[in-house]
Design a protein around this motif. Structure first.
Motif, PDB file in Angstrom:
ATOM      1  N   ASN A 111       0.834  -1.197   0.000  1.00 48.62           N
ATOM      2  CA  ASN A 111       0.000   0.000   0.000  1.00 48.62           C
ATOM      3  C   ASN A 111       0.870   1.249   0.000  1.00 48.62           C
ATOM      4  N   VAL A 112       0.322   2.328  -0.527  1.00 46.85           N
ATOM      5  CA  VAL A 112       1.000   3.623  -0.534  1.00 46.85           C
ATOM      6  C   VAL A 112       0.104   4.581   0.250  1.00 46.85           C
ATOM      7  N   PRO A 113       0.385   4.797   1.535  1.00 45.01           N
ATOM      8  CA  PRO A 113      -0.500   5.631   2.356  1.00 45.01           C
ATOM      9  C   PRO A 113      -0.606   7.043   1.815  1.00 45.01           C
ATOM     10  N   LYS A 114      -1.763   7.638   2.035  1.00 44.37           N
ATOM     11  CA  LYS A 114      -1.967   9.019   1.630  1.00 44.37           C
ATOM     12  C   LYS A 114      -1.003   9.919   2.386  1.00 44.37           C
ATOM     13  N   GLY A 115      -0.407  10.878   1.661  1.00 43.80           N
ATOM     14  CA  GLY A 115       0.519  11.808   2.284  1.00 43.80           C
ATOM     15  C   GLY A 115       1.966  11.406   2.196  1.00 43.80           C
ATOM     16  N   GLN A 116       2.246  10.251   1.574  1.00 43.22           N
ATOM     17  CA  GLN A 116       3.629   9.838   1.400  1.00 43.22           C
ATOM     18  C   GLN A 116       3.744   8.987   0.137  1.00 43.22           C
TER      19      GLN A 116
END
Length: 595
Positions: A111-116
């Motif tokens: 996953n690619v978290p929001k904000g990074q």
């Protein structure tokens, strides 16, 4: 033994094994036909994971990605060219869609978290990938695994206005899953949700009528609160009733909240003034206060009292009301506690505010674990049925027909009703499923039954109004929606959608714009599509252009084929045709299909 500062052979072998698993997962995603992504987003994912495995994730910046992945030169300006931000957002959506369907049983998740831009890796417990998922405990997690709860950070960071107090709901920490509290007065396997008592209201001057008014107020509030799920209600003993300190009463009973208040006369006219408050017992914090000033006659005293009690209970007990908002606020602050089934239900309520894919997966995972751990919990089964339906109506269950998802939802909600024949959440879910199956008569019957069980629930009211209006019955549906909004402290965006559409059909474009802009609190592409239509009708070309861009960015599916999305909601042909006409006027054009 390895030398100081050097990893042991076993650690190195473990690291290599993990890297091999991650690369295998990356390959599964990239070759999957269900991974709906463009070639350059595939390159982006491959690059991000490669940098993570190389230990360079901390140096992942927008400029670097733009030059390395998207071929921009040294003149790249992220303010003027948002390519990295937009493609990263779309990649997150692609990954969420993949893990809802084809990747549901994969042994790990990228996953690619929001904000990074740095990816995170989550290893799934074996029970989680066999169809009978169970959340992991903190102690059993490997150090590199993190919670699916990070998906909710964006939602929990929004500010909600509750009773005049802005509650900043901060994102959950990277713990295993959503945390709620266990122990005396808290949700557990035997009783779910906060424990609450209503103390007798004190007579603050006035005559016999005020005393009678206050004497019955607590009982009426308790009766109305009992119609809402997951609030455990307690009656204080005779000794507790005479104590002056309500917090002490709450602590002695092991409660989460105390409701108390006073009744006084209105000296200017024949009336009564009711003051009430909700107190969080552990800290003595006053969460909410309410004041009601009403006229009455001797004949109408009981009617006025019952109406105020219903208003208090509605403000406190509804899905998006004071108690659940405060529970979410405290849940976000306390990330050290263990998971509970009630926490999973709260998480599903929060998901249903936005209906976003990023909030969907953690809520689904949590609820699946809850019903395995706590099979007698009707509300968890009911909310799981909602989410199973959503996989069909939003097209998230790739490889599964929508009707299959709907029938699975019906089966799950049947389990909730077998446990509690009057479970309102299950009835509402079934009403929604029948609506999307096209059985509008049965949908309305189920929803009206739910509303009869709790006439004070604005969410039930709003759902009935929404379904009536989307089928063209605006004269019945719009008043229900407006009434639900009036009774809700913090209404979700979808409460406003059909009101905006009705204003559009009547040519009230300025009113539509205001309503649609209010709806964008949910962050949905549908809300932005209505903003675009209103801006277009008002001749605001730049505003319409921005709204269309937001619509397509948030919901690529809506951007590609809005008529299909509108029709999936079972809107009438005339409504769909009118909305499409408005979108074209706003500047929407059908995407050119590749040759």
């Amino acid at each position: 033994m390895a030398s100081k500062g050097q990893p042991s052979k076993s650690c190195a072998s473990s690291h290599l094994a993990e890297e091999k698993e991650i690369r295998a997962e990356l390959q599964r995603i990239l070759v999957s036909t269900e991974f709906k992504s463009t070639p350059r987003r595939r390159r982006l994912l491959n690059y991000l994971v490669g940098e993570l495995l190389a230990g360079r994730e901390k140096s992942l910046k927008g400029y670097t990605i733009a030059t390395e992945v998207f071929g921009r030169d040294e003149r790249f300006d992220p303010q003027a060219d948002p390519v990295v931000r937009l493609e990263a957002r779309r990649l997150r959506h692609d990954l969420n869609s993949y893990y809802v369907a084809a990747g549901r049983n994969d042994p790990l998740r990228i996953n690619v978290p929001k904000g990074q831009y740095a990816p995170i890796i989550e290893w799934m417990d074996r029970d989680q990938i066999t169809g009978s998922r169970k959340p992991l405990s903190t102690n059993s997690l490997p150090k590199h695994a993190i919670s699916v709860a990070f998906f909710l950070r964006a939602l929990l960071r929004r500010r909600y206005l509750v009773g005049g107090v802005v509650l900043a709901l901060f994102g959950l920490a990277a713990t295993v899953t959503v945390a709620v509290w266990q122990g005396q007065g808290r949700g557990d396997a035997e009783g779910h949700g906060p424990a609450l008592a209503v103390l007798p209201f004190k007579a603050d001057g006035g005559g016999t009528e005020q005393k009678l008014f206050g004497g019955g107020m607590a009982d009426e509030i308790l009766t109305s609160l009992g119609r809402f799920p997951d609030i455990r209600l307690y009656l204080p003993s005779g000794n507790d009733k005479v104590l002056d300190d309500p917090v002490e009463v709450g602590r002695r009973l092991g409660l989460t909240y105390i409701v108390d208040g006073s009744v006084g006369p209105n000296t200017e006219r024949s009336g009564v003034v009711i003051s009430t408050r909700l107190i969080e017992v552990q800290t003595g914090r006053i969460v909410w206060t309410g004041k009601y000033d009403r006229s009455y006659s001797a004949e109408s005293l009981q009617v006025v009292r019952d109406d105020i009690a219903a208003s208090v209970a509605t403000s406190l007990g509804q899905t998006y009301g004071i108690v659940r908002t405060d529970e979410l606020h405290r849940m976000a602050e306390d990330s050290s506690a263990s998971v509970s089934s009630y926490g999973c239900v709260l998480q599903s309520y929060l998901y249903r505010r936005s209906l976003s894919l990023e909030a969907y997966m953690p809520a689904l995972t949590c609820l699946e674990a809850a019903v395995q751990r706590d099979p007698g919990y009707a509300e968890a089964w009911a909310m799981l049925g909602w989410l199973e339906m959503d996989a069909g109506r939003f097209g998230w269950a790739t490889g599964t027909r929508a009707d299959e998802a709907y029938f699975r939802g019906l089966e799950t909600t049947s389990k909730a009703l077998a446990l509690d024949a009057n479970n309102i959440s299950a009835l509402k879910a079934r009403s929604s499923i029948y609506h999307y199956l096209g059985n509008f008569a049965e949908s309305e019957r189920q929803q009206r039954r739910a509303l009869a069980l709790n006439p004070n629930d604005p969410d039930t009211m709003a759902q009935l109004g929404w379904r009536l209006a989307v089928r063209g019955r605006f004269d019945e549906g719009i008043p229900l929606l407006k009434q639900a909004i009036e009774r809700t402290v913090n209404p979700p965006g979808w409460y406003y959608h059909l009101i905006a559409i009705h204003e559009y059909l009547e040519g009230r474009y300025s009113e539509m714009l205001s309503t649609a802009q209010t709806a964008t609190v949910d962050g949905s592409g549908l809300s932005w599509s209505l903003v675009a239509i209103a801006e277009g009708e008002l001749g605001h070309k730049e505003g319409a252009k921005r709204a269309l861009a937001n619509m397509a960015d948030i919901s690529p599916r809506l951007g590609r084929n809005p008529s299909e999305v509108y029709r999936r909601a079972q809107a009438t042909d005339s409504i769909v045709q009118s909305l499409m006409s408005g979108l074209h006027k706003a500047g929407w054009q059908e995407p050119i299909k590749p040759q």
